[in-house]
Scaffold this motif. Structure first.
Motif, PDB file in Angstrom:
ATOM      1  N   ILE A 134       4.205  28.389  15.963  1.00 24.64           N
ATOM      2  CA  ILE A 134       5.094  28.592  15.070  1.00 24.64           C
ATOM      3  C   ILE A 134       4.333  27.287  13.934  1.00 24.64           C
ATOM      4  O   ILE A 134       4.163  27.022  13.322  1.00 24.64           O
ATOM      5  N   SER A 135       3.769  26.709  14.967  1.00 25.06           N
ATOM      6  CA  SER A 135       2.969  25.537  14.632  1.00 25.06           C
ATOM      7  C   SER A 135       1.774  25.331  13.434  1.00 25.06           C
ATOM      8  O   SER A 135       0.725  26.758  13.919  1.00 25.06           O
ATOM      9  N   ASP A 136       1.779  24.626  12.591  1.00 23.58           N
ATOM     10  CA  ASP A 136       0.081  24.335  11.863  1.00 23.58           C
ATOM     11  C   ASP A 136      -0.507  23.094  12.580  1.00 23.58           C
ATOM     12  O   ASP A 136      -1.917  23.616  12.456  1.00 23.58           O
ATOM     13  N   ARG A 137       0.121  22.283  12.996  1.00 26.25           N
ATOM     14  CA  ARG A 137      -0.767  20.967  14.189  1.00 26.25           C
ATOM     15  C   ARG A 137      -0.023  21.006  15.328  1.00 26.25           C
ATOM     16  O   ARG A 137       1.490  21.544  15.552  1.00 26.25           O
ATOM     17  N   PHE A 138      -1.243  21.477  16.329  1.00 25.48           N
ATOM     18  CA  PHE A 138      -0.752  20.128  17.529  1.00 25.48           C
ATOM     19  C   PHE A 138      -0.846  18.877  18.190  1.00 25.48           C
ATOM     20  O   PHE A 138      -1.629  18.907  18.045  1.00 25.48           O
ATOM     21  N   ALA A 139       0.257  18.514  18.835  1.00 25.36           N
ATOM     22  CA  ALA A 139       0.105  17.159  19.173  1.00 25.36           C
ATOM     23  C   ALA A 139       0.731  17.463  20.242  1.00 25.36           C
ATOM     24  O   ALA A 139       1.459  17.566  20.937  1.00 25.36           O
ATOM     25  N   ALA A 140      -0.001  16.480  21.273  1.00 27.68           N
ATOM     26  CA  ALA A 140       0.953  15.927  23.000  1.00 27.68           C
ATOM     27  C   ALA A 140       1.217  14.455  23.001  1.00 27.68           C
ATOM     28  O   ALA A 140       0.704  13.490  22.701  1.00 27.68           O
TER      29      ALA A 140
ATOM     30  N   GLY B 193      -6.961  28.452  17.135  1.00 27.12           N
ATOM     31  CA  GLY B 193      -7.952  27.940  17.769  1.00 27.12           C
ATOM     32  C   GLY B 193      -8.002  26.927  19.181  1.00 27.12           C
ATOM     33  O   GLY B 193      -9.325  26.965  19.965  1.00 27.12           O
ATOM     34  N   LEU B 194      -6.576  26.420  19.341  1.00 28.78           N
ATOM     35  CA  LEU B 194      -6.748  25.951  20.132  1.00 28.78           C
ATOM     36  C   LEU B 194      -7.137  26.563  21.451  1.00 28.78           C
ATOM     37  O   LEU B 194      -5.373  27.828  22.032  1.00 28.78           O
ATOM     38  N   SER B 195      -7.786  26.363  22.599  1.00 25.83           N
ATOM     39  CA  SER B 195      -6.855  26.997  24.039  1.00 25.83           C
ATOM     40  C   SER B 195      -6.825  26.438  25.052  1.00 25.83           C
ATOM     41  O   SER B 195      -6.348  24.923  25.080  1.00 25.83           O
ATOM     42  N   VAL B 196      -6.245  27.356  25.923  1.00 24.57           N
ATOM     43  CA  VAL B 196      -4.837  26.813  27.192  1.00 24.57           C
ATOM     44  C   VAL B 196      -5.503  25.545  27.562  1.00 24.57           C
ATOM     45  O   VAL B 196      -5.111  24.845  27.853  1.00 24.57           O
ATOM     46  N   GLU B 197      -7.217  25.688  27.686  1.00 24.78           N
ATOM     47  CA  GLU B 197      -7.712  24.784  29.028  1.00 24.78           C
ATOM     48  C   GLU B 197      -7.333  23.403  27.874  1.00 24.78           C
ATOM     49  O   GLU B 197      -7.188  22.195  28.196  1.00 24.78           O
ATOM     50  N   GLN B 198      -7.489  23.653  26.331  1.00 24.55           N
ATOM     51  CA  GLN B 198      -7.578  22.245  25.584  1.00 24.55           C
ATOM     52  C   GLN B 198      -6.236  21.452  25.282  1.00 24.55           C
ATOM     53  O   GLN B 198      -6.495  20.497  25.206  1.00 24.55           O
ATOM     54  N   ILE B 199      -5.568  22.428  25.488  1.00 28.66           N
ATOM     55  CA  ILE B 199      -3.684  21.975  25.459  1.00 28.66           C
ATOM     56  C   ILE B 199      -4.144  21.284  26.492  1.00 28.66           C
ATOM     57  O   ILE B 199      -3.756  19.813  26.010  1.00 28.66           O
ATOM     58  N   GLY B 200      -3.994  22.095  27.938  1.00 28.90           N
ATOM     59  CA  GLY B 200      -3.647  21.900  29.084  1.00 28.90           C
ATOM     60  C   GLY B 200      -4.370  19.962  29.021  1.00 28.90           C
ATOM     61  O   GLY B 200      -4.045  19.270  29.870  1.00 28.90           O
ATOM     62  N   LEU B 201      -5.566  19.966  28.715  1.00 26.99           N
ATOM     63  CA  LEU B 201      -5.585  18.214  28.817  1.00 26.99           C
ATOM     64  C   LEU B 201      -5.522  17.176  28.108  1.00 26.99           C
ATOM     65  O   LEU B 201      -5.118  16.286  28.054  1.00 26.99           O
TER      66      LEU B 201
ATOM     67  N   VAL C  56      -8.899  12.567  27.149  1.00 29.66           N
ATOM     68  CA  VAL C  56      -7.890  13.100  25.920  1.00 29.66           C
ATOM     69  C   VAL C  56      -8.894  12.298  24.775  1.00 29.66           C
ATOM     70  O   VAL C  56      -8.737  11.134  24.779  1.00 29.66           O
ATOM     71  N   ASP C  57      -8.874  12.595  23.527  1.00 30.00           N
ATOM     72  CA  ASP C  57      -9.418  12.055  22.461  1.00 30.00           C
ATOM     73  C   ASP C  57      -8.552  11.563  21.624  1.00 30.00           C
ATOM     74  O   ASP C  57      -7.643  12.243  21.071  1.00 30.00           O
ATOM     75  N   ALA C  58      -8.208  10.587  21.600  1.00 29.71           N
ATOM     76  CA  ALA C  58      -6.837   9.616  20.662  1.00 29.71           C
ATOM     77  C   ALA C  58      -7.525   9.890  19.707  1.00 29.71           C
ATOM     78  O   ALA C  58      -8.608   9.653  19.144  1.00 29.71           O
TER      79      ALA C  58
END
Lengths: 507, 359
Positions: A464-470, A484-492, A505-507
């Motif tokens: 559902i998201s347009d943008r993602f943050a952690a 286009g975010l990969s699972v690996e990128q999300i994990g990081l 993590v690029d802040a």
């Protein structure tokens, strides 16, 4: 594969008013990862409890390696070679790993020997675990490993795992899957309960689908699409939330260096959070539980007050405003904990509708409650969100978790928010209800409202998201486009990976 | 084996039946105690529960019931707000004393002037005195997180000493040739709270009925009543709903203090008549029992206060006619609360008799 490891024949278990299992039959082969699928209330728990000796079936037989198997209690099941990792761990925080494992044993050997065996098993199956560490300091993934190692020390033939990945980061999931594959290679069968269909497709060799207590199908998950499996579970074609392209709207919320002290001893402080959210967008916020999710929701809902200019809503400083003042402006929230936070368990749905809707729905006149209007509003929420209840006069406690969640989310959406903050909107909700809630959030964004969705379910966020943050330890990463975010990128980004390289993590 | 099984929702039947069952159990066990003391249990129970209402002397006892019940209702209604919200004001007795001292002081200050404004001023002073005394534990809790149970209870003893000092010092009747105690306000036409002394009717009775109606409407119809109930049941949900917890504590403390203060003022200007060392009769503590016996519901409190008044008056009759010790009556009253709490289990749990299963 001549004799199956475990054969279930016609298992039936009825509780007053509900048949939990009806004539359930299937086989589990040695060295097979067998998925058990089904919505909430489909009878999965009852079935595994039967196998583990916690529930006695009304009818039907089980055979373990060709011999009759009717465990009277979990100990008998364990002796026969059946082990189970529960969704909720039973560990003592103040003790170390080896001590916790010794507690579950009949005749525990000396600590040193246990520690050695823990090291052996954890090496053998790729489960990084230090037997001398205190359990209270371990992450959810590491705690789960303690439970798994505890089971593996019994050398089980069948390992039952109940929703094992619900608390793990993607990296921890990868470690777990690697372990399970090694176990399979060693000949151990695994009965794997989950509702995450992509995981099952990646891991399992066979799947049995339960619906309303009956087996409604078996399939080879590697050759079946997630959508087909979901439709088997639900019994009708599953409505997949539709995400439309939306024009970029005006900025509705700005957080400027939002910081807040931890509200209690087990809370997380919010540190210097910067964020802009626009109308018509859904911002997904991921993160392992306990990294500041509750606190962020509270700082937005007004339960935690901050410096006034830390939170800008529609251009106005509102950091100092109380919850109802923010509701007036159009900032609504639905916290994670339904019972006792988002809703009062012993109050009726009408009263619970009044709980947050008094301000925006004109449910009071000079302080006096208009119970008729409140009842009518509760009724509208119940109708619009398909809340299954005999009526608005019933208590919140009498609703199932999923139904109450639909009520809580519906109560806020029906108030036409400009910004809605939801935390774990589909936690413990079955697939069709979850799809309905996600669709409602998407519809809300389509109508030009902004949505902040905090969740630990990454599939949901990606859907559902347009943008993602952690969120990690009270800090929020810079949001990135979800596409286009990969699972690996999300994990990081989640950065909660344990026993792995330090997250970049690029802040 | 007896097993308790939690009900999904509190039983409606037992919510109403439990207090009745508690009364019956109290009567039965009370009868056993009285029998053990060598009294005829049936006569004793009849004397306590029946005679005040329906005997040939009931014309005398009925006004007494009104006089006893009025302060209990007033104080218990005030306490019920706090108790519902999780604010435990145990010190209503002290607030009652302060209301009496402040109200009486205003009345005595005007003696012997006659004016229709004196009694209303006394009422205000009494309410203010009780309110201020309750604000001490309220503010301490909100500001410093102290336990209001302890602070409000301790302030009762402070109030009792203040009362003694007033009776012997500042408020002593200068014409009483050294006897402790103030002038008799009941004999001071502008200051008395009596409306009809023979019928037991004073302004406290009127205010008690108004308080019942006020509390009923507030709790069932007003958003404040909703927030009070919500705060008691789910504090976190209340904060989410926009309730300011500190303010709610102060308001609940304020309501209970004000009503207790009023009860004290009406008592000192009527039935008691004067500030004396032993002016307070424990209404503030008994009201806690009344509040719970009445399920914190205004109408329930009205009935419960009637029942408590009955045990008081009936107890006095039993003392004088049957020579029952005063302690036995207190045991009876204690039993009432004990059984109520015990029977309360039935509203939330159902009792199941089960065959002993495999452990």
């Amino acid at each position: 594969m001549t004799t199956p490891l475990l054969r279930l024949r016609g298992l039936t278990k009825a509780y007053p008013g509900v048949v939990a299992n009806q004539d359930v039959s299937f086989d589990i082969q040695p060295g097979e990862i067998h998925a058990l699928l089904g919505e909430n209330g489909a009878g999965k728990s009852t079935l595994v409890k039967t196998i583990y000796g916690l529930v006695k079936p009304d009818a039907g037989q089980m055979e373990l390696q060709g011999a009759g198997f009717a465990p009277a209690e979990p100990r008998a099941a364990r002796v026969a070679g059946v082990a189970m990792v529960f969704q909720h761990f039973s560990l003592f925080d103040a003790m170390n790993v080896a001590e916790n494992i010794a507690l579950g044993m009949e005749n525990p050997p000396p600590q040193r020997e246990i520690a050695a065996r823990v090291r052996l098993v954890s090496d053998q199956y790729g489960l990084p675990l230090d037997p001398t560490r205190i359990v209270g300091e371990l992450s959810a993934g590491e705690r789960q490993r303690v439970e798994i190692v505890r089971c593996l020390l019994q050398d089980p033939k069948l390992l039952i795992m109940d929703e094992p990945t619900s608390v793990l980061t993607p990296q921890e999931v990868a470690i777990l899957f690697d372990t399970l594959r090694r176990l399979r290679a060693a000949g151990t069968a695994i009965l794997y309960i989950s509702h995450k269909l992509e995981e099952i497709r990646a891991l399992c060799d066979a799947a049995t689908v339960l619906r309303l207590g009956r087996v409604v199908g078996t399939c080879d998950p590697r050759a079946t699409s997630a959508r087909e499996m979901a439709e088997l579970m639900v019994g009708s074609s599953l409505h997949v939330p539709h995400k439309a392209a939306r024009p970029e709207g005006a900025v509705i919320l700005t957080l400027q260096g939002l910081s807040a002290k931890a509200p209690h001893r087990f809370g997380t402080a919010l540190r210097d959070i910067d964020l802009t959210v626009r109308r018509g967008e859904i911002l997904g916020i991921g993160g392992v539980a306990g990294n500041g999710q509750d606190e962020l929701v509270a700082a937005l809902s007004g339960e935690i007050r901050t410096r006034r200019d830390m939170v800008l809503f529609d251009g106005k400083s509102i950091g100092h405003l109380a919850p109802n003042a923010r509701r007036h402006l159009g900032l609504l929230a639905a916290p994670e904990e339904r019972m006792g936070h988002a809703a009062a368990p012993d109050m009726s749905l009408t009263e619970n509708a009044l709980l947050t809707a008094a301000a925006r729905q004109n449910l009071t006149a000079r302080g006096f409650v208009r119970w008729g209007k409140a009842r009518e509003f509760a009724g509208r929420v119940i109708a619009a969100f398909d809340v299954r209840t005999p009526g608005a006069g019933n208590t919140a406690r009498s609703l199932s978790g999923g139904n109450l969640q639909k009520f809580v989310i519906g109560r806020e959406i029906m108030q036409d928010p400009a910004l809605l903050v939801v935390n774990q909107p589909t936690w413990g909700v079955d697939a069709s209800a979850a799809a309905a809630i996600r669709q409602a959030l998407l519809d809300l964004a389509d109508k030009g409202a902004a949505v902040i969705c905090i969740s630990q379910d990454l599939d949901e966020l990606m859907e559902i998201s347009d943008r993602f943050a952690a969120l990690n330890a009270g800090r929020l990463s810079a949001p990135r486009p979800a596409q286009g975010l990969s699972v690996e990128q999300i994990g990081l980004m989640l950065g909660g990976a344990h026993d792995m390289e330090v997250a970049h993590v690029d802040a | 084996m007896i097993r308790l099984e939690k009900r999904t929702a509190p039983s409606r039947f037992w919510t109403y039946a439990a207090p009745l069952l508690a009364v019956v159990l109290t009567m039965v066990c009370g009868a056993l105690v009285f029998a053990a003391l060598g009294n005829d249990p049936f006569v004793t129970i009849r004397t306590i529960f029946w005679d005040p209402l329906f005997s040939e002397f009931s014309w005398y006892y009925r006004p007494q019931l009104l006089i006893k019940a009025a302060p209990l209702v007033l104080i218990a209604i005030g306490l019920s707000f706090g108790f519902r919200a999780g604010v435990w004001n145990i010190g209503a007795e002290g607030q009652y004393i302060l209301g009496a001292i402040c109200g009486a002081a205003v009345g005595l200050a005007f003696y012997p002037t006659e004016s229709p404004f004196i009694f209303p001023l006394m009422v205000m002073a009494g309410a203010l005195g009780g309110w201020a005394w309750a604000m001490i534990p309220g503010v301490l809790r909100v500001r410093f997180g102290t336990n209001e149970i302890l602070v409000s209870l301790m302030l009762v003893y402070v109030a009792q000493n203040l009362l003694a000092s007033m009776a012997l010092g500042a408020l002593r009747n200068p014409d009483a040739s050294g006897f402790p105690g103030s002038r008799n306000l009941a004999r001071y036409p502008s200051a008395t709270s009596w409306i009809n002394e023979g019928a037991g009717l004073h302004w406290g009775v009127v205010f008690a009925l108004i308080a019942v109606i006020f509390a009923y409407i507030t709790l069932s119809r007003h958003i404040f009543g909703f927030h009070v109930r919500l705060s008691g049941q789910s504090p976190r949900a209340a904060r989410f709903a926009g309730v300011n917890p500190g303010l709610l504590v102060l308001i609940c403390m304020g309501i209970s203090g004000t009503l207790a203060g009023l009860a004290g003022l009406f008592e000192v200007a009527g039935p008691s008549g004067l500030i004396s060392i032993d002016f307070n009769a424990g209404y503030g503590f008994t009201a806690i029992i009344v509040a719970f016996l009445g399920r914190l519901h205004p109408v329930g409190i009205l009935l419960a206060a009637g029942l408590m008044a009955l045990t008081y008056i009936g107890g006095e009759i039993a003392q004088s006619n049957l020579r029952l010790p005063a302690a036995a009556i207190q045991v009876l009253q204690g039993m009432l609360l004990f059984f109520l709490l015990a029977v309360d289990v039935l509203t939330h749990y159902r009792i199941r008799l089960t065959a002993r299963g495999v452990a």
